[in-house]
Write an enzyme that holds these catalytic residues in place. Structure first.
Site, PDB file in Angstrom:
ATOM      1  N   LYS A  35     -82.692  88.228 -62.305  1.00 48.76           N
ATOM      2  CA  LYS A  35     -81.768  87.403 -61.513  1.00 48.76           C
ATOM      3  C   LYS A  35     -81.698  87.952 -60.082  1.00 48.76           C
ATOM      4  O   LYS A  35     -82.158  89.070 -59.828  1.00 48.76           O
ATOM      5  CB  LYS A  35     -80.390  87.395 -62.168  1.00 48.76           C
ATOM      6  N   TYR A 264     -71.258 102.528 -31.175  1.00 48.61           N
ATOM      7  CA  TYR A 264     -69.999 101.765 -31.150  1.00 48.61           C
ATOM      8  C   TYR A 264     -68.836 102.591 -31.653  1.00 48.61           C
ATOM      9  O   TYR A 264     -68.966 103.306 -32.647  1.00 48.61           O
ATOM     10  CB  TYR A 264     -70.109 100.522 -32.032  1.00 48.61           C
TER      11      TYR A 264
HETATM   12  C1  LIG Z   1     -77.371  91.357 -65.169  1.00 48.98           C
HETATM   13  C2  LIG Z   1     -77.312  91.306 -66.623  1.00 48.98           C
HETATM   14  C3  LIG Z   1     -77.975  92.255 -67.403  1.00 48.98           C
HETATM   15  C4  LIG Z   1     -78.662  93.478 -66.821  1.00 48.98           C
HETATM   16  O1  LIG Z   1     -77.693  94.439 -66.472  1.00 48.98           O
HETATM   17  P1  LIG Z   1     -78.105  95.867 -65.861  1.00 48.98           P
HETATM   18  O2  LIG Z   1     -76.808  96.580 -65.725  1.00 48.98           O
HETATM   19  O3  LIG Z   1     -78.719  95.590 -64.527  1.00 48.98           O
HETATM   20  O4  LIG Z   1     -79.039  96.483 -66.795  1.00 48.98           O
HETATM   21  C5  LIG Z   1     -77.986  92.077 -68.776  1.00 48.98           C
HETATM   22  N1  LIG Z   1     -77.351  91.031 -69.347  1.00 48.98           N
HETATM   23  C6  LIG Z   1     -76.676  90.115 -68.626  1.00 48.98           C
HETATM   24  C7  LIG Z   1     -75.997  88.985 -69.329  1.00 48.98           C
HETATM   25  C8  LIG Z   1     -76.635  90.216 -67.254  1.00 48.98           C
HETATM   26  O5  LIG Z   1     -75.960  89.311 -66.542  1.00 48.98           O
END
Ligand SMILES: *Cc1c(COP(=O)(O)O)cnc(C)c1O
Length: 375
Positions: A35, A264
Site C-alpha cells: 500500500k 531560518y
Molecule cells: C499496513 C498493514 C499491514 C502491514 O503492517 P506493517 O506494520 O507495515 O508490517 C498488515 N495488515 C494490514 C491490514 C495493514 O493495513
C-alpha cells in the site's frame, strides 16, 4: 549538473527481506504489503523485489491494475475491500481477493450477486475470495465477534470462498492494551470452527509473536528494512536491509564565527569557529522539518568510500539542511551525503524527528528522482 538529490531503491534488498520473513515464518505464504506506493518505494520496485511472494496487499484497484499490466500473476488482496459495485466488477476482472470488514460491503456483494442469472451465479461466486475481517480489539475495521459468524454465513451462503483476517493494534509492545495475546485469543475463538485460511501477523507479530503466524502473514515495514517499533535496535539482529537510500550532496560550505547563527529562525548559534555544510535536501523532498539538532547524516569523501556521521544543525528548510562539519575535515562541496539508507537507518532519523520510518518512506516527495537498482 542537476540537483544531486536522489532516492535509490534496492530491489535485491526487498527480496532479501522477504526471504528473511519466509525464514522466520517457516515459509508460510505472504501478503507482501505494498500500500501507499509500496511504502514510497514504488510499485515497479515492489513488483521486482517481491516476485517470490504469493500475494501483494494494497488498497487501490488502480494499483492492482498497474501490477497486472506489469505482469503480476500472483494474488492481490484489497485491504479495505470494495467501496462500490464498480469496484466489485473490477475486483473480479483483476482477480483480486478482498477484505470484507463492514455490513455495507456484505449488502453490496449480496445485492450484486442476486442480480445475476442463476446459471451465472455459481460461476461468479466461486471466483470471489473474501477475507472476512474480525475486529479483535483494534476498533478500526472489522466485525465484532458477536456479528462475525453471521457475516461468515452470509458470504458462505452466497457460495463465496471465505477466509479470516484480523489486525493487531499493539504488536510491537507487550504493555499496552489490547495485547497481541488477547486479540489472538478472540480471533482463534471466533474462527476455530469455521473453514478457511487465517491471517493475522503484521511485521511486529512476525518478529515477536510466532504463535500468531497462522496461514498467511502480512509483512509491511520489515520488508523495506525498517522497524515496526520505530527503534532500529529492535530489528538490528534480524538481518533486514534498508531498501531505500535517500542521498544528495554538499552544495555549499560556510565558516561561522562565534555568535553567528544558521538558517531560518537562527536556532543554532556558533560558540566557536565552526564549518558547516549545506545539503541539497529539505522538507519539500520529504526530509522531516522536525529533525532536531543532532539528527545523523552520513557525509562521504569524494575520492574514496570513507565517510562519517555528522549532526544536523539549524532548522531544516524547504530545499536545504545544514550539518556541522567540525569533525569531517575532508568534506568539501560535491561530497556525497546519505540522509537515510544502509549507513543511516531511517529509524534513526524518524525517532529524533518524533515520527516513524513508515511516515518518512511514504512522504518521500514526488520531486525526488527515484532510481530502481537491482543490486
Ligand atoms: C499496513 C498493514 C499491514 C502491514 O503492517 P506493517 O506494520 O507495515 O508490517 C498488515 N495488515 C494490514 C491490514 C495493514 O493495513
Amino acid at each position: 549538473m542537476s540537483r544531486p538529490i536522489q532516492a535509490t531503491i534496492f530491489t535485491q534488498n526487498l527480496s532479501h527481506n522477504l526471504a528473511q520473513v519466509k525464514k522466520l515464518t517457516k515459509a508460510r505464504p505472504t501478503w507482501a504489503v505494498v500500500k501507499a506506493n509500496a511504502y514510497g518505494h514504488g510499485l515497479q520496485a515492489a513488483y521486482a523485489g517481491f516476485a517470490q511472494s504469493e500475494g501483494l496487499a494494497l488498497l487501490d484497484l488502480h494499483d492492482a491494475q498497474l501490477l497486472r499490466e506489469m505482469g503480476w500473476k500472483g494474488k492481490i488482496l484489497l485491504l479495505e475491500g470494495i467501496f462500490t459495485t464498480d469496484d466489485l466488477e473490477n475486483c473480479l476482472r483483476l482477480d483480486c481477493d478482498m477484505v470484507v470488514h463492514h455490513a455495507s460491503q456484505l449488502i453490496l456483494i449480496e445485492s450484486w450477486i442476486k442480480l445475476l442469472s442463476p446459471s451465472k451465479h455459481e460461476q461468479v461466486s466461486q471466483k470471489i475470495a473474501c477475507w472476512l475481517k474480525l475486529n479483535s480489539g483494534m476498533n478500526r475495521l472489522g466485525f465484532k465477534s458477536a456479528q462475525y459468524v453471521m457475516a461468515y454465513q452470509v458470504l458462505f451462503g452466497l457460495g463465496l470462498t471465505v477466509n479470516h483476517l484480523t489486525h493487531f493494534a499493539n504488536a510491537d509492545t507487550d504493555h499496552s492494551l489490547p495485547t497481541v495475546s488477547e486479540q489472538w485469543q478472540v480471533f482463534e475463538h471466533c474462527t476455530q470452527f469455521l473453514e478457511g485460511f487465517r491471517s493475522a501477523a503484521n511485521s511486529a507479530a512476525i518478529l515477536r509473536h510466532a504463535n500468531t503466524h497462522a496461514d498467511w502473514t502480512r509483512p509491511g515495514i520489515m520488508l523495506y528494512g525498517a522497524s515496526p517499533s520505530g527503534l532500529w535496535d529492535d530489528i538490528a539482529g534480524y538481518d533486514l536491509k534498508p531498501a531505500m537510500q535517500l542521498s544528495s550532496a554538499i552544495i555549499s560550505i560556510q565558516d561561522l564565527e562565534p555568535g553567528q547563527t544558521v538558517g531560518y529562525g537562527g536556532n543554532f548559534t556558533a560558540t566557536q569557529m565552526i564549518r558547516i555544510g549545506v545539503i541539497a535536501c529539505g522538507y519539500a523532498d520529504g526530509y522531516p522539518r522536525s529533525a532536531p539538532l543532532g539528527t545523523p547524516v552520513w557525509v562521504g569523501n569524494n575520492n574514496s568510500d570513507h565517510g562519517c556521521i555528522v549532526p544536523v544543525i539549524g532548522r531544516v528548510s524547504m530545499d536545504m539542511l545544514t550539518v556541522d562539519l567540525s569533525h569531517a575535515a575532508f568534506a568539501e562541496v560535491g561530497c556525497p551525503v546519505e540522509l537515510w539508507g544502509a549507513k543511516v537507518p531511517i529509524d534513526q532519523v524518524a525517532k529524533p524527528a518524533g515520527t516513524v520510518g513508515y511516515e518518512l518512506m511514504c512522504a518521500l516527495a514526488a520531486r525526488v528522482p527515484v532510481r530502481v537498482a537491482s543490486n
